[in-house]
Design a protein around this motif. Structure first.
Motif, mmCIF file in Angstrom:
data_model
loop_
_atom_site.group_PDB
_atom_site.id
_atom_site.type_symbol
_atom_site.label_atom_id
_atom_site.label_comp_id
_atom_site.label_asym_id
_atom_site.label_seq_id
_atom_site.Cartn_x
_atom_site.Cartn_y
_atom_site.Cartn_z
ATOM 1 N N TRP A 182 0.795 -1.310 0.007
ATOM 2 C CA TRP A 182 -0.032 0.020 0.064
ATOM 3 C C TRP A 182 0.983 1.244 0.088
ATOM 4 O O TRP A 182 1.843 1.339 0.646
ATOM 5 C CB TRP A 182 -0.894 0.211 1.146
ATOM 6 C CG TRP A 182 -2.097 -0.767 1.086
ATOM 7 C CD1 TRP A 182 -2.409 -1.927 1.409
ATOM 8 C CD2 TRP A 182 -3.374 -0.391 0.573
ATOM 9 N NE1 TRP A 182 -3.594 -2.398 1.288
ATOM 10 C CE2 TRP A 182 -4.093 -1.502 0.771
ATOM 11 C CE3 TRP A 182 -3.929 0.858 0.066
ATOM 12 C CZ2 TRP A 182 -5.701 -1.400 0.282
ATOM 13 C CZ3 TRP A 182 -5.122 0.907 -0.533
ATOM 14 C CH2 TRP A 182 -6.047 -0.007 -0.545
ATOM 15 N N LEU A 209 -4.428 6.976 -1.301
ATOM 16 C CA LEU A 209 -3.972 5.749 -0.932
ATOM 17 C C LEU A 209 -4.037 4.770 -2.174
ATOM 18 O O LEU A 209 -5.122 4.752 -2.746
ATOM 19 C CB LEU A 209 -4.501 4.811 0.232
ATOM 20 C CG LEU A 209 -4.224 5.321 1.498
ATOM 21 C CD1 LEU A 209 -4.827 4.639 2.596
ATOM 22 C CD2 LEU A 209 -2.584 5.379 1.940
ATOM 23 N N ASP A 215 0.504 -7.033 5.096
ATOM 24 C CA ASP A 215 -0.175 -5.580 5.093
ATOM 25 C C ASP A 215 -1.505 -5.522 5.882
ATOM 26 O O ASP A 215 -2.157 -6.553 6.157
ATOM 27 C CB ASP A 215 -0.414 -5.436 3.611
ATOM 28 C CG ASP A 215 0.537 -4.740 2.903
ATOM 29 O OD1 ASP A 215 0.880 -3.485 3.078
ATOM 30 O OD2 ASP A 215 1.060 -5.226 1.812
ATOM 31 N N ILE A 216 -1.815 -4.248 5.995
ATOM 32 C CA ILE A 216 -3.277 -3.916 6.766
ATOM 33 C C ILE A 216 -4.138 -3.760 5.486
ATOM 34 O O ILE A 216 -3.880 -3.340 4.557
ATOM 35 C CB ILE A 216 -3.346 -2.888 7.505
ATOM 36 C CG1 ILE A 216 -2.294 -2.791 8.836
ATOM 37 C CG2 ILE A 216 -4.705 -2.415 7.932
ATOM 38 C CD1 ILE A 216 -2.093 -1.581 9.372
ATOM 39 N N TRP A 226 -6.724 -2.172 4.238
ATOM 40 C CA TRP A 226 -7.308 -1.072 4.917
ATOM 41 C C TRP A 226 -8.512 -1.048 4.460
ATOM 42 O O TRP A 226 -9.539 -0.346 5.076
ATOM 43 C CB TRP A 226 -6.330 0.104 3.879
ATOM 44 C CG TRP A 226 -5.213 0.215 4.701
ATOM 45 C CD1 TRP A 226 -3.954 0.001 3.844
ATOM 46 C CD2 TRP A 226 -4.877 0.842 5.697
ATOM 47 N NE1 TRP A 226 -2.902 0.164 4.935
ATOM 48 C CE2 TRP A 226 -3.404 0.742 5.834
ATOM 49 C CE3 TRP A 226 -5.461 1.279 7.144
ATOM 50 C CZ2 TRP A 226 -2.663 1.191 7.250
ATOM 51 C CZ3 TRP A 226 -5.015 1.676 8.254
ATOM 52 C CH2 TRP A 226 -3.624 1.630 8.334
ATOM 53 N N ARG A 227 -9.107 -1.287 3.174
ATOM 54 C CA ARG A 227 -10.621 -1.528 2.998
ATOM 55 C C ARG A 227 -11.332 -2.146 3.722
ATOM 56 O O ARG A 227 -12.430 -1.676 4.390
ATOM 57 C CB ARG A 227 -10.610 -2.005 1.437
ATOM 58 C CG ARG A 227 -10.093 -0.997 0.310
ATOM 59 C CD ARG A 227 -10.610 -1.393 -1.158
ATOM 60 N NE ARG A 227 -10.028 -0.636 -2.025
ATOM 61 C CZ ARG A 227 -10.480 0.912 -2.252
ATOM 62 N NH1 ARG A 227 -11.564 1.172 -1.701
ATOM 63 N NH2 ARG A 227 -10.046 1.412 -3.219
ATOM 64 N N VAL A 246 -11.229 -0.189 7.417
ATOM 65 C CA VAL A 246 -11.815 1.098 7.459
ATOM 66 C C VAL A 246 -13.381 0.681 7.311
ATOM 67 O O VAL A 246 -14.335 1.452 7.992
ATOM 68 C CB VAL A 246 -11.313 1.921 6.238
ATOM 69 C CG1 VAL A 246 -12.299 3.030 6.144
ATOM 70 C CG2 VAL A 246 -10.117 2.279 6.652
ATOM 71 N N LEU A 249 -5.154 9.034 3.134
ATOM 72 C CA LEU A 249 -4.599 9.268 4.414
ATOM 73 C C LEU A 249 -4.594 10.862 4.861
ATOM 74 O O LEU A 249 -4.098 11.858 4.041
ATOM 75 C CB LEU A 249 -2.919 8.879 4.322
ATOM 76 C CG LEU A 249 -2.110 8.970 5.520
ATOM 77 C CD1 LEU A 249 -2.581 7.957 6.497
ATOM 78 C CD2 LEU A 249 -0.761 8.630 5.316
ATOM 79 N N ILE A 299 -7.399 7.200 8.319
ATOM 80 C CA ILE A 299 -7.725 6.424 6.879
ATOM 81 C C ILE A 299 -9.092 6.902 6.717
ATOM 82 O O ILE A 299 -10.135 6.033 7.436
ATOM 83 C CB ILE A 299 -7.362 5.231 6.944
ATOM 84 C CG1 ILE A 299 -5.786 4.971 7.487
ATOM 85 C CG2 ILE A 299 -7.413 4.496 5.649
ATOM 86 C CD1 ILE A 299 -4.714 5.552 6.712
#
Length: 634
Positions: free
Chosen positions: A99, A115, A155-156, A158-159, A162, A183, A197
């Protein structure tokens, strides 16, 4: 990225398999041993250190960090042979994290950065992101990833994170939203509450929320440096936890170090020692013949000896004969101490290829005035040449793994950690040559010192801090043995460790060596009933190459009394006094519970020089300070 290089000693340590490394245009993850280019002649060197190889195999044979029924072979990381006709061997890496945050350009919202995933960046270099507006933005790796204390990393997502528990405009739980993500920094500090985020659909969360237990979910056991996932479910109680990519807690290497002992006088045994990793499994004449036929190094080293002679010597060595006693194999430090404290005028061999050359100095050389303040020192050894072998055998994240706590375990092997490869039958290692000096404490002086009431009271105070440290670890859910510190919590160790730090600081000032180039080895033999206390310290420096260093530490031995007095005088008053001198371990936090009077103004040094992560220090045990008095050894 093929042109980026690091030193061999950095690979066996800070940048080993599973570590993250910042390159000029990328953040990468160092891949495991299975992905190192170790094929071809001259791409690596085999390092022979049978004592450490057998110890690692004995203690870790049922551990995923070592696979196989024989001691692991030690190999250097890939070496550039300097041949322009051949490509240089390399350690492969992979882009991580995947990312990226894009730099803001004119017209973008303030304090907001897009991002993007790695696959969304512009090929072929994938250094820029082209948005819907057609403009290009330079992309840099995001600072945050996640992992667990077992070493797993990923990796986080993110989708998913969040949009978790977010209900969109339609009132239902959000599905796989594909709108732009951002971000956002709302402050100038690094406070997690100031960084969010967010998604254009309205979903958002702050980094502070990611510190909540279980917010990132359970750990699936991802091992991207090996490019696989653990077969068994990860047992990390806290699940995935937030990691800052460049933070020091992302990688704690597990490195075992030994000082090589002199080669045996038996010439045949010495030659076998050189190729021991090949011959260690030979049980019959046919095995010896096959090794000589198919291995040029074995054939060259054993030329002139019959197969029968070689087999007899191999079997003798394997059973602890000419090579070493069983205790030496199990506890390298005990063997090192006994040799350096033997009192022999010549220790080892005065030869260019020797592993160890040291000299026990006459007291008239280093204590010509019979100074009473030096009565606690029994002997001083000038180590003209030594060989250090360092081997990387695993790593952890978030917290260093506890050391083994067996009564006779003195090499400091960690009891758990992540593996360096899929099936690691060899381990990365480096050998370095250098010089130093060894101090042996007087057993009588130590016994008298330990019997003093002030020393006993100080020892109880330090022990209370160690107990509080263990309790704090357990309160955070860590499985910590009550004997985790083992011999290191003894006041003799803390005193010797503190003296080593004081001497390293003084030596760096006196002879000009960089302080970070100096290292220590503290020797404290297990306390057995009726046996005298045996304790010593080795201060040394070592570098790659057979030539070692320039002799500055050996020269110090002729001025030892002056150097020691200056080092101790420097510890009487710290720039942090009286706060430093009055430090109470029980009322401190985290690792400060393992300290007495010690801080960056007096005893703390570069962590690459310290064998105990800059803990277990107390200058009150060395000299009288502005705080507690009466417990000083000197």
């Amino acid at each position: 990225m093929a042109d980026n290089k690091v030193r061999l000693s950095q690979i066996v340590g800070t940048f080993g398999p599973g570590s993250m490394l910042d390159l000029p245009e990328r953040s990468v993850l160092v891949l495991g041993l299975d992905h190192w280019e170790m094929f071809g002649t001259g791409t690596f060197k085999v390092i022979q250190e049978p004592r450490l190889q057998r110890l690692l195999h004995q203690r870790l044979k049922d551990d995923a960090r070592i696979i196989g029924d024989r001691p692991p072979e030690f190999r250097t990381p890939p070496i550039d042979a300097g041949d322009p006709k051949r490509p240089s061997p390399a350690i492969k890496v992979t882009v991580f994290p995947r990312w990226f945050a894009c730099d803001a350009i004119a017209g973008d919202p303030p304090n907001r950065r897009r991002l993007a995933r790695f696959q969304d960046l512009e090929p072929p270099k994938r250094l820029e992101y082209k948005g819907d507006d057609g403009k290009r933005r330079k992309a840099s790796p995001i600072r945050f990833v996640c992992g667990c204390e077992n070493g797993h990393l990923q990796d986080i997502e993110w989708r998913g994170v969040v949009h978790q528990n977010f209900r969109g405009e339609a009132g239902g739980t959000a599905g796989p939203c594909r709108r732009e993500m951002w971000l956002e920094d709302s402050g100038t500090s690094a406070d997690p509450r100031d960084t969010r985020i967010s998604c254009d659909c309205g979903a958002s969360l702050s980094l502070e929320e990611l510190f909540q237990p279980g917010r990132l979910g359970s750990c699936p056991g991802e091992r991207p440096w090996i490019i696989d996932r653990e077969v068994e479910k990860c047992n990390a109680e806290k699940g995935l936890r937030l990691l800052t990519r460049s933070a020091t807690n992302t990688y704690f290497p597990q490195v075992a170090r030994v000082i090589s002992l002199p080669q045996t006088v038996d010439e045949l045994a010495r030659r076998i020692e050189v190729v021991w990793s090949v011959l260690s499994d030979c049980k019959a004449i046919g095995d010896i013949q096959a090794a000589r036929r198919f291995n040029p190094e074995v054939r060259a080293n054993l030329d002139g000896y019959s197969d029968e002679e070689i087999l007899a010597s191999v079997l003798s060595i394997a059973n602890g004969g000419n090579r070493a006693e069983a205790a030496d194999v199990e506890d390298p430090r005990i063997a090192e101490f006994k040799l350096l404290a033997s009192g022999n005028t010549l220790i080892g061999e005065n030869a260019s290829g020797a592993h160890l050359h040291a000299q026990t100095l006459d007291r008239s050389i280093w204590d010509p005035a019979s100074d009473p303040s030096l009565s606690g020192i029994n002997s001083l050894v000038a180590v003209h040449r030594l060989r250090e072998v360092a081997c990387l055998y695993g790593f952890t994240r978030f917290e260093p793994a506890p050391l083994a706590n067996e009564d006779l375990e003195d090499v400091g092997l960690a009891v758990n950690g992540a593996a360096l490869g899929q099936n690691p039958e060899w381990l990365p290692a480096v050998e370095q040559f250098g010089e130093g000096f060894f101090i042996q404490f007087s057993t009588e002086a130590l016994a008298q010192w330990l019997a003093r009431p002030a020393v006993l009271a100080r020892a109880q105070q330090l022990q209370a801090g160690a107990t509080a440290w263990i309790d704090a670890k357990r309160a955070r859910g860590m499985a910590v043995s009550a004997n985790i510190l083992n011999e290191r919590e003894r006041p003799e160790y803390i005193m010797a460790h503190s003296l080593a730090h004081a001497l390293m600081t003084e030596v760096a000032i006196d002879c000009g060596y960089p302080a970070s180039a100096l290292k220590e080895r503290i020797y404290l033999l297990p306390r057995l009933p009726g046996q005298p206390i045996q304790c010593g310290i080795l201060i040394y420096t070592a570098s790659a190459g057979n030539q070692g260093t320039l002799g500055g530490l050996v020269e110090i031995t002729h001025r030892f009394a002056k150097v020691l007095k200056s080092a101790l005088e420097r510890e009487r008053l710290c720039s942090g006094d009286p706060v430093c001198a009055d430090h109470d371990p029980v009322r401190a936090d985290d690792d400060r519970m393992l300290h007495g009077a010690a801080c960056h103004g007096c005893l703390l040094i570069s962590e690459t020089s310290c064998e105990a992560r800059n803990v277990l220090l107390d200058r009150v045990l060395l000299v009288d300070t502005v705080g507690p008095t009466g417990a000083a050894f000197f």
